[in-house]
Design an enzyme around this catalytic site. Structure first.
Site, PDB file in Angstrom:
ATOM      1  N   CYS A  92       0.835  -1.204   0.000  1.00  0.00           N
ATOM      2  CA  CYS A  92       0.000   0.000   0.000  1.00  0.00           C
ATOM      3  C   CYS A  92       0.869   1.252   0.000  1.00  0.00           C
ATOM      4  CB  CYS A  92      -0.917  -0.005   1.223  1.00  0.00           C
ATOM      5  SG  CYS A  92      -2.017   1.425   1.288  1.00  0.00           S
ATOM      6  N   LYS A 131       1.875  -9.644   0.587  1.00  0.00           N
ATOM      7  CA  LYS A 131       1.506  -9.008  -0.681  1.00  0.00           C
ATOM      8  C   LYS A 131       2.395  -7.784  -0.856  1.00  0.00           C
ATOM      9  CE  LYS A 131      -2.439  -7.491  -3.441  1.00  0.00           C
ATOM     10  NZ  LYS A 131      -2.115  -6.099  -3.793  1.00  0.00           N
ATOM     11  N   HIS A 163       1.943  -7.465  -6.718  1.00  0.00           N
ATOM     12  CA  HIS A 163       1.335  -6.475  -7.600  1.00  0.00           C
ATOM     13  C   HIS A 163       2.430  -6.060  -8.581  1.00  0.00           C
ATOM     14  CE1 HIS A 163      -1.428  -2.717  -8.000  1.00  0.00           C
ATOM     15  NE2 HIS A 163      -0.773  -2.948  -9.120  1.00  0.00           N
TER      16      HIS A 163
END
Length: 334
Positions: A92, A131, A163
């Site tokens: 993030c 992640k 990602h």
């Protein structure tokens, strides 16, 4: 938890109402919570933060943090709540997350991320996963991603979701970070080739099940984000296409009827209808009447005293549009 397809953790989107709705479309996809700060889990209202319905399994909780001891305490709480997986957010890019020294900025500290994962694995029996991005700012994605993955393999991480974009922590907003940095799927493929024994999933810009199937020729899993939210009916064919199993809902109306009892239950518990209806706006994407469905589910749902009748009114719009399609154009008078 190994899964061929997952729905990404999305802040302000993948709450429990969203997840229950998605579960009525697919039994097999792995569902994720929104990211929850480890400190909030340790010190806050755990039922509000972590509560879920049994139907949501398989279900993963994503944590944000960078303190190994705090993350270990939070992971233990998550496991005790009955989650199937706990995931650490290293992707993030928001300013709020950076100020707390977690999220994508941790791509610069792979040793700390490995320490966090080791601490979490020491106290739970459920899978601990990560992640991440392929890098941040001016990092070279080749050594940056390798350093992250190698450190995690050394401490026994159970899966790595990547990602396939850099995160630019300076100069781009979180929204821009979802679109502007170029996608580099090949970088994730190379990581899988180098680490064949590590479960690696791919995320970023994947919009259809057909695209997901193409990625599965190179990696172990695919994560859908906004595509699953804005066009959720795609999830209704995950079980048959990716697992060879029957799909839960024959059509959209069957999915709605299956979801209706939960909707009534949550309304009775004090939720407003718009808190549930917002997750269903894209269900009829591409179907005649979809615009009227969205309008009714948006406007009517915020009216004072609105209840389950909002759903029936929106369905009536779909029925009218379908009937008009069957009738065809009105004849032109001479």
């Amino acid at each position: 938890m190994a899964s061929r397809l997952a729905v990404a953790p999305m802040m302000e989107w993948t709450d429990r109402e969203c997840r229950v709705f998605h579960r009525h479309l697919t039994r097999k996809a792995l569902l994720y919570t929104e990211m929850v700060a480890a400190a909030a889990v340790v010190h806050g209202d755990r039922e509000r933060l972590l509560g879920f319905s049994d139907i949501e399994h398989p279900l993963a909780c994503q944590l944000g943090g960078s303190d190994p001891d705090e993350l270990a305490r939070a992971a233990r709480i998550v496991a005790d709540f009955g989650y199937d997986e706990v995931n650490l957010n290293v992707g993030c890019p928001s300013d709020r997350v950076q100020s707390g020294r977690f999220g994508a900025c941790l791509m610069r500290e792979p040793e700390l991320v490995a320490e966090c994962v080791a601490a979490m694995k020491a106290v739970v029996d459920i899978p601990v996963t990560v992640k991440c991005r392929i890098g941040v700012d001016d990092q070279d994605p080749e050594p940056a991603l390798d350093a992250m993955a190698d450190g995690l393999v050394a401490v026994g991480v159970d899966a790595l979701w990547v990602h396939a974009r850099k995160a630019w922590l300076k100069g781009l907003s979180p929204k821009e970070n979802r679109d502007i940095p170029p996608l580099d799927y090949d970088r994730v493929y190379r990581l899988k080739q180098r680490l064949p024994d590590l479960y690696i999933g791919i995320n970023g810009g994947i919009a259809t099940l057909a695209a997901a199937e193409a990625h599965l020729a190179h990696v172990d899993g695919v994560m859908l984000g906004r595509a699953a939210y804005h066009d959720p009916w795609q999830l209704a064919r995950v079980d048959s296409r990716l697992h060879g199993l029957p799909d839960p809902a024959e059509d959209r109306h069957a999915a709605i009827e299956a979801f209706r009892p939960y909707m009534r239950e949550r309304l009775a518990a004090g939720l407003r209808v718009n808190q549930i209806a917002r997750h269903m706006l894209g269900l009829f994407h591409g179907v005649p009447g979809a615009r009227a469905w969205r309008r009714r589910m948006t406007v009517d749902a915020v009216a004072p005293g609105a209840g389950i009748e909002v759903l029936d009114g929106a369905l009536a719009e779909i029925a009218r549009a379908g009937a008009a399609m069957e009738r065809g154009p009105e004849p032109v008078s001479a």
